[in-house]
Structures are given as structure tokens and as C-alpha cells.
Design a protein around this motif. Structure first.
Motif, mmCIF file in Angstrom:
data_model
loop_
_atom_site.group_PDB
_atom_site.id
_atom_site.type_symbol
_atom_site.label_atom_id
_atom_site.label_comp_id
_atom_site.label_asym_id
_atom_site.label_seq_id
_atom_site.Cartn_x
_atom_site.Cartn_y
_atom_site.Cartn_z
ATOM 1 N N ARG A 29 -43.585 -17.556 -3.550
ATOM 2 C CA ARG A 29 -43.548 -19.023 -3.550
ATOM 3 C C ARG A 29 -44.616 -19.645 -4.426
ATOM 4 N N GLY A 30 -45.811 -19.105 -4.422
ATOM 5 C CA GLY A 30 -46.899 -19.699 -5.182
ATOM 6 C C GLY A 30 -47.091 -19.103 -6.563
ATOM 7 N N TYR A 31 -46.247 -18.125 -6.922
ATOM 8 C CA TYR A 31 -46.414 -17.454 -8.206
ATOM 9 C C TYR A 31 -45.845 -18.287 -9.340
ATOM 10 N N ALA A 32 -46.600 -18.366 -10.413
ATOM 11 C CA ALA A 32 -46.111 -18.991 -11.644
ATOM 12 C C ALA A 32 -46.682 -18.208 -12.817
ATOM 13 N N PHE A 33 -45.814 -17.723 -13.667
ATOM 14 C CA PHE A 33 -46.267 -16.973 -14.834
ATOM 15 C C PHE A 33 -47.077 -17.889 -15.733
ATOM 16 N N ALA A 34 -48.226 -17.420 -16.153
ATOM 17 C CA ALA A 34 -49.066 -18.186 -17.076
ATOM 18 C C ALA A 34 -49.408 -17.265 -18.240
ATOM 19 N N GLY A 35 -49.174 -17.732 -19.421
ATOM 20 C CA GLY A 35 -49.465 -16.913 -20.584
ATOM 21 C C GLY A 35 -48.274 -16.864 -21.514
ATOM 22 N N ALA A 36 -48.395 -16.002 -22.469
ATOM 23 C CA ALA A 36 -47.317 -15.829 -23.437
ATOM 24 C C ALA A 36 -46.966 -14.345 -23.500
ATOM 25 N N PRO A 37 -45.687 -14.014 -23.409
ATOM 26 C CA PRO A 37 -45.300 -12.602 -23.495
ATOM 27 C C PRO A 37 -45.691 -12.010 -24.849
ATOM 28 N N THR A 38 -46.067 -10.753 -24.831
ATOM 29 C CA THR A 38 -46.442 -10.065 -26.064
ATOM 30 C C THR A 38 -45.356 -9.089 -26.514
ATOM 31 N N VAL A 39 -44.245 -9.114 -25.837
ATOM 32 C CA VAL A 39 -43.098 -8.264 -26.168
ATOM 33 C C VAL A 39 -41.856 -9.142 -26.206
ATOM 34 N N PRO A 40 -40.783 -8.675 -26.817
ATOM 35 C CA PRO A 40 -39.554 -9.479 -26.805
ATOM 36 C C PRO A 40 -39.070 -9.707 -25.376
ATOM 37 N N VAL A 41 -38.705 -10.940 -25.077
ATOM 38 C CA VAL A 41 -38.232 -11.284 -23.740
ATOM 39 C C VAL A 41 -36.875 -11.967 -23.863
#
Length: 88
Positions: A17-29
Motif C-alpha cells: 500500500r505505501g510502496y511507490a517506485f522512485a527513480g529511473a530504470p537502468t534497463v529496458p522496461v
């Protein structure tokens, strides 16, 4: 129902519930969303697009929550395109 009744389901759901991805992927997504997903409704794909703008976003027409069952060839193609692997 089986997933909901699994021993760890509630703990994982609470933690998420409290998780939110922060950052930028360094691989193809690639975010591929089934247009008939009843667990993670297709309308949520719009939010995914705003949260991961650098990702490639694809619709999986006619697929539900388990798209590899609904259209294995399409899912295989998406994975191979994302990884850059071509059958040889």
C-alpha cells in the motif's frame, strides 16, 4: 480466491500500500497490460504511464490477468522485443 486465501497475502497487500517506485530504470522496461484484466483493471494502465514515462507501454488486447495463458505468442513477442533477443 486462492491468492486471497494464501498465508502471506494480507501481509504483502499491506506492505504494498505505501510502496511507490522512485527513480529511473537502468534497463529496458515494458509494461504490458491486459485489456481484460479483472484483478488490475486496464484503467490503471494510465497511472502506470505517468509513473514510468520512460517505459514502453503496451496493451495486450483481449488478455486478462494471466496473459501468457490468454495469448502466449503475444507475450513471448513482447518479452523478446524488450530483451532484444531474437530466436535464432
Amino acid at each position: 480466491r486462492a491468492l486471497r486465501q494464501a498465508r502471506a497475502f494480507r501481509a504483502v497487500a499491506r506492505a504494498g500500500r505505501g510502496y511507490a517506485f522512485a527513480g529511473a530504470p537502468t534497463v529496458p522496461v515494458t509494461v504490458a497490460w491486459g485489456t481484460r484484466d479483472r484483478i488490475l483493471p486496464y484503467r490503471q494502465a494510465a497511472l502506470a504511464r505517468t509513473r514510468l514515462p520512460a517505459a514502453r507501454h503496451l496493451d495486450l488486447p483481449g488478455c486478462g490477468h494471466v496473459p501468457m495463458h490468454d495469448d502466449p505468442d503475444l507475450v513471448t513477442s513482447v518479452i523478446l522485443d524488450t530483451t532484444g533477443v531474437r530466436p535464432g
